[in-house]
Scaffold this motif. Structure first.
Motif, mmCIF file in Angstrom:
data_model
loop_
_atom_site.group_PDB
_atom_site.id
_atom_site.type_symbol
_atom_site.label_atom_id
_atom_site.label_comp_id
_atom_site.label_asym_id
_atom_site.label_seq_id
_atom_site.Cartn_x
_atom_site.Cartn_y
_atom_site.Cartn_z
ATOM 1 N N PHE A 6 0.843 -1.192 0.000
ATOM 2 C CA PHE A 6 0.000 0.000 0.000
ATOM 3 C C PHE A 6 0.881 1.245 0.000
ATOM 4 N N ARG A 7 0.836 2.025 -1.077
ATOM 5 C CA ARG A 7 1.671 3.215 -1.214
ATOM 6 C C ARG A 7 0.922 4.426 -0.650
ATOM 7 N N SER A 8 1.474 5.024 0.394
ATOM 8 C CA SER A 8 0.770 6.135 1.035
ATOM 9 C C SER A 8 1.608 7.408 1.067
ATOM 10 N N CYS A 9 0.891 8.522 1.042
ATOM 11 C CA CYS A 9 1.521 9.842 1.175
ATOM 12 C C CYS A 9 0.412 10.828 1.485
ATOM 13 N N THR A 10 0.254 11.183 2.759
ATOM 14 C CA THR A 10 -0.832 12.085 3.139
ATOM 15 C C THR A 10 -0.459 13.551 2.993
ATOM 16 N N SER A 11 0.792 13.832 2.678
ATOM 17 C CA SER A 11 1.237 15.231 2.593
ATOM 18 C C SER A 11 0.998 15.843 1.218
ATOM 19 N N VAL A 12 0.719 15.001 0.214
ATOM 20 C CA VAL A 12 0.477 15.502 -1.142
ATOM 21 C C VAL A 12 -0.972 15.210 -1.505
ATOM 22 N N ASN A 13 -1.738 16.272 -1.741
ATOM 23 C CA ASN A 13 -3.155 16.093 -2.023
ATOM 24 C C ASN A 13 -3.390 15.411 -3.363
ATOM 25 N N THR A 31 -6.622 8.417 2.503
ATOM 26 C CA THR A 31 -5.669 7.358 2.853
ATOM 27 C C THR A 31 -6.237 6.435 3.927
ATOM 28 N N LEU A 32 -6.759 7.001 4.991
ATOM 29 C CA LEU A 32 -7.260 6.200 6.111
ATOM 30 C C LEU A 32 -8.498 5.397 5.718
ATOM 31 N N ASN A 112 6.763 9.691 -6.167
ATOM 32 C CA ASN A 112 5.840 8.646 -6.618
ATOM 33 C C ASN A 112 6.598 7.508 -7.304
ATOM 34 N N MET A 113 7.542 7.857 -8.169
ATOM 35 C CA MET A 113 8.334 6.848 -8.875
ATOM 36 C C MET A 113 9.178 6.039 -7.895
ATOM 37 N N ALA A 114 9.754 6.724 -6.898
ATOM 38 C CA ALA A 114 10.556 6.024 -5.892
ATOM 39 C C ALA A 114 9.696 5.072 -5.071
ATOM 40 N N ASN A 115 8.465 5.490 -4.770
ATOM 41 C CA ASN A 115 7.561 4.649 -3.990
ATOM 42 C C ASN A 115 7.177 3.393 -4.764
ATOM 43 N N ILE A 116 6.880 3.549 -6.036
ATOM 44 C CA ILE A 116 6.553 2.385 -6.870
ATOM 45 C C ILE A 116 7.772 1.470 -6.986
ATOM 46 N N TYR A 117 8.939 2.075 -7.183
ATOM 47 C CA TYR A 117 10.193 1.316 -7.286
ATOM 48 C C TYR A 117 10.393 0.473 -6.017
ATOM 49 N N LYS A 118 10.237 1.116 -4.854
ATOM 50 C CA LYS A 118 10.403 0.405 -3.581
ATOM 51 C C LYS A 118 9.395 -0.734 -3.453
ATOM 52 N N SER A 119 8.194 -0.514 -3.907
ATOM 53 C CA SER A 119 7.165 -1.549 -3.857
ATOM 54 C C SER A 119 7.557 -2.766 -4.687
ATOM 55 N N PHE A 120 8.096 -2.512 -5.866
ATOM 56 C CA PHE A 120 8.550 -3.620 -6.709
ATOM 57 C C PHE A 120 9.707 -4.379 -6.048
ATOM 58 N N ASP A 129 4.144 -15.102 -3.270
ATOM 59 C CA ASP A 129 3.110 -15.555 -4.191
ATOM 60 C C ASP A 129 2.399 -14.360 -4.818
ATOM 61 N N LEU A 130 1.143 -14.091 -4.443
ATOM 62 C CA LEU A 130 0.392 -12.995 -5.044
ATOM 63 C C LEU A 130 0.703 -11.674 -4.347
ATOM 64 N N VAL A 131 0.820 -10.607 -5.157
ATOM 65 C CA VAL A 131 1.130 -9.275 -4.637
ATOM 66 C C VAL A 131 0.143 -8.280 -5.231
ATOM 67 N N TYR A 132 -0.470 -7.500 -4.360
ATOM 68 C CA TYR A 132 -1.421 -6.479 -4.793
ATOM 69 C C TYR A 132 -0.809 -5.111 -4.532
ATOM 70 N N PHE A 133 -0.437 -4.413 -5.615
ATOM 71 C CA PHE A 133 0.099 -3.054 -5.528
ATOM 72 C C PHE A 133 -1.082 -2.080 -5.588
ATOM 73 N N VAL A 134 -1.197 -1.204 -4.586
ATOM 74 C CA VAL A 134 -2.366 -0.315 -4.561
ATOM 75 C C VAL A 134 -2.006 1.045 -3.981
ATOM 76 N N GLU A 135 -2.567 2.097 -4.580
ATOM 77 C CA GLU A 135 -2.391 3.453 -4.086
ATOM 78 C C GLU A 135 -3.398 3.740 -2.969
ATOM 79 N N ASP A 136 -3.198 4.857 -2.291
ATOM 80 C CA ASP A 136 -3.960 5.130 -1.077
ATOM 81 C C ASP A 136 -5.214 5.970 -1.304
ATOM 82 N N ASP A 137 -5.867 5.789 -2.445
ATOM 83 C CA ASP A 137 -7.130 6.506 -2.663
ATOM 84 C C ASP A 137 -8.162 5.629 -3.370
ATOM 85 N N TYR A 138 -8.112 4.331 -3.079
ATOM 86 C CA TYR A 138 -9.083 3.388 -3.634
ATOM 87 C C TYR A 138 -9.917 2.799 -2.495
ATOM 88 N N ILE A 139 -11.233 2.975 -2.567
ATOM 89 C CA ILE A 139 -12.124 2.356 -1.596
ATOM 90 C C ILE A 139 -12.524 0.973 -2.117
#
Length: 233
Positions: A6-13, A31-32, A112-120, A129-139
């Motif tokens: 779960f990629r989060s960043c509450t400081s950038v709207n 995010t929450l 954002n690119m660094a966060n995705i890179y770190k996730s990978f 096994d299975l990995v779900y990459f998700v940003e912090d604005d999906y309900i």
């Protein structure tokens, strides 16, 4: 095993700051609520897949201390295996500062690119096994992850191959008349597409197989950003 990264960043709207979010709330609210919905969905899925090891990893960049405390509270209440990783952008010196349009990459996009890179990197080195990459604005609906796992298992068995599975269907994909295939999940229909954003479910096997293409998306800002991902599809 099923790991949510779960990629989060509450400081950038918004990544592009000249836009407003739909409900005009602080980013922390998105995010929450997003994290809470994913936790609820994971706990719902646990009832149907008792042998699956569920885990959630937060890769956070520059969120406020009080927001991180709330994130941590949600994780501790979830009773899921969890961890929080604070992103260090200086770890990714190989991200190019000039993009495909020959324009300087914004600081928000660099993070954002660094966060995705770190996730990978986490998926490559820590996931089984299975990995779900998700940003912090999906309900997520409570049955979302159950449906994703069931659909992955079923469609993967039908095709005899691993998948990229995107649980969110975007309106812009309906502006083109493309041929597709329809698949049955548990209670949902799924269709073949050739484009997604950076929220998707896949396997560690495919992360390893397409490693160079995936990290190229993080090392250089393409247009569209997800161009290397679409090339994989």
């Amino acid at each position: 095993a099923f790991t949510v990264i779960f990629r989060s960043c509450t400081s950038v709207n918004m990544l592009t700051q000249n836009k407003k979010r739909l409900f005009d709330q602080n980013k922390s609210e998105y995010t929450l609520r997003s994290l809470n919905s994913i936790i609820n969905s994971l706990n719902f899925a646990k009832k149907f897949f008792p042998s699956v090891v569920f885990k959630i990893i937060i890769v956070d960049h520059n969120s406020k201390k009080e927001d991180l405390e709330k994130i941590n509270d949600l994780l501790q209440q979830s009773k899921l295996k969890n961890s929080i990783i604070n992103l260090n952008i200086s770890e990714f010196k190989n991200i190019k500062k000039i993009n495909e349009k020959n324009v300087e990459v914004s600081n928000n996009q660099l993070s954002n690119m660094a966060n995705i890179y770190k996730s990978f990197m986490i998926a490559k080195n820590q996931c089984k096994d299975l990995v779900y990459f998700v940003e912090d604005d999906y309900i997520h609906k409570h049955e979302a992850i159950y449906e994703m796992i069931y659909a992955y298992e079923r469609i993967s068995s039908q095709l005899n191959k691993e998948l990229f599975l995107c649980p969110t269907d975007y309106p812009y994909l309906y502006t083109k008349l493309d041929s597709t295939n329809i698949f049955l999940g548990s209670n949902k229909h799924w269709r073949k597409i050739d484009e997604t954003l950076c929220t998707f479910l896949t396997s560690q096997k495919l992360v390893l197989k397409h490693w160079n293409e995936l990290i190229s998306m993080c090392e250089f800002e393409h247009y569209p950003f997800e161009k290397p991902l679409h090339k994989i599809y």
